[in-house]
Enzyme design. Structure first.
Site: not given
Ligand code: UDP
Length: 325
Positions: A13, A38, A141, A145, A169-170, A282, A284-285
């Site tokens: 990506y 990829g 992971y 890194k 970041f994202n 989820r 670990g968030d």
């Molecule tokens: N998220 C969500 N539902 C999903 C996928 C992600 O609510 O089906 C939330 C997740 O908890 C986080 C944000 O969206 O707060 C971004 O998640 P993603 O997996 O895209 O990236 P990350 O932050 O884990 O790298």
């Protein structure tokens, strides 16, 4: 002057968007990728199919080809998978990068730009997160890194390697011309899942928790456009080829958006509401995670061009409607 660049993981990506940016400005790109995640169709340049766990394949790819620099994106990148198969993350992300560094030394390639992550910081203690924030990855992971960043610092200090780590970041969005985009299997990222739910191509999106200590109760993240990530790689490479030893920088938009704000943006851009339901948190968030990118702005003059969330999602929407793979 045009640069010759080996892009390791250039079929993925972020790597494929970087390749496109380099090609469009006239650099010569060769991609090294095992095509495990990829896509062959994402590569326009020469493609060497190989695995970074194979030192001989890396030496053959690098030796005698006059590369000015390496950009390195090849890695396993799923937090959940790393919790159940940490050894894979150490073998591939860490061991594979050690092979790459040794092959670069063998071939006299002086500079590397490395794809790092905000996951090296772990649970944020202060926001926005800047580069001095304590490092405490919460997953194999993130640890893999961080260990690569430490290897790079050591080779910079002791071997004179020029090395830059870019902590994303994202990553979000797609190439604005619609020819490249995000396609993971399985897809776990919020924006592609929300777009697919809006199209009716997937079940309603699960919002992972609405009881966080944030204004609307959902998690806040910093979404940065993939072409802005690509431009930072080019800047970091150019600085090193002009004599800089490199460094480590955050790449974010400096703006946080909640999950519900992302769903609202998807609805605005697509003209369709995003079917969703509230699901458990989820594991670990962290509640909120967003970057200070002041350092790379000051040191390399990075200026992200696509900071507006609707604009980022518009590019992802173009891709989601007609993905090429
Ligand atoms: N998220 C969500 N539902 C999903 C996928 C992600 O609510 O089906 C939330 C997740 O908890 C986080 C944000 O969206 O707060 C971004 O998640 P993603 O997996 O895209 O990236 P990350 O932050 O884990 O790298």
């Amino acid at each position: 002057m045009a640069k010759r660049v080996l892009v390791v993981g250039g079929a993925g990506y972020i790597g494929s968007h970087c390749c496109r940016l380099l090609e469009d400005r006239g650099d010569e790109v060769v991609v090294f990728d095992d095509l495990s995640t990829g896509h062959r169709g994402a590569v326009r340049s020469e493609l060497i199919v190989g695995d970074i766990r194979d030192p001989a394949a890396l030496r053959a790819a690098l030796r005698g080809r006059g590369f000015d620099a390496v950009m390195h994106f090849a890695a396993r990148a799923m937090v959940g998978e790393s919790m159940v198969r940490p050894s894979l993350y150490f073998a591939l992300n860490v061991g594979g990068t050690a092979n790459l560094l040794d092959a670069m030394r063998d071939a006299d390639v002086p500079a590397i730009v490395f794809s790092s992550t905000c996951a090296i910081y772990g649970a944020p203690q202060t926001q926005p997160v800047d580069e001095t924030h304590p490092k405490g990855p919460l997953s194999p992971y993130g640890l893999s890194k961080l260990q690569v960043e430490q290897m790079l610092e050591t080779c910079r200090a002791l071997e004179g390697l020029r090395a830059s780590s870019l902590r994303y970041f994202n990553a979000a969005g797609a190439h604005p011309d619609g020819s490249l985009g995000e396609s993971h299997d399985p897809e776990t990222h919020l924006i592609p899942l929300a777009l697919a739910a809006a199209m009716g191509a997937r079940p309603p999106l699960e919002v992972f928790g609405d009881d966080y200590d944030t204004p609307d109760g959902t998690c806040i993240r910093d979404y940065v456009h993939v072409m802005d990530l690509a431009s930072a790689h080019a800047l970091a490479m150019d600085a090193m080829l002009a004599g800089s030893p490199g460094g480590a920088w955050n790449l974010g938009s400096e703006r946080g958006h909640s999950v519900l704000q992302v769903l609202e943006s998807v609805a605005r851009v697509t003209g369709r509401p995003v079917p969703h339901r509230i699901a458990p948190r989820r594991a670990g968030d962290p509640p909120a995670l967003y970057a200070s990118s002041a350092l790379i702005r000051a040191e390399l003059g990075w200026t992200p061009q696509r900071r507006d969330l609707d604009g980022i999602i518009e590019t992802a929407w173009r891709w989601a409607r007609s993905p090429r793979w």
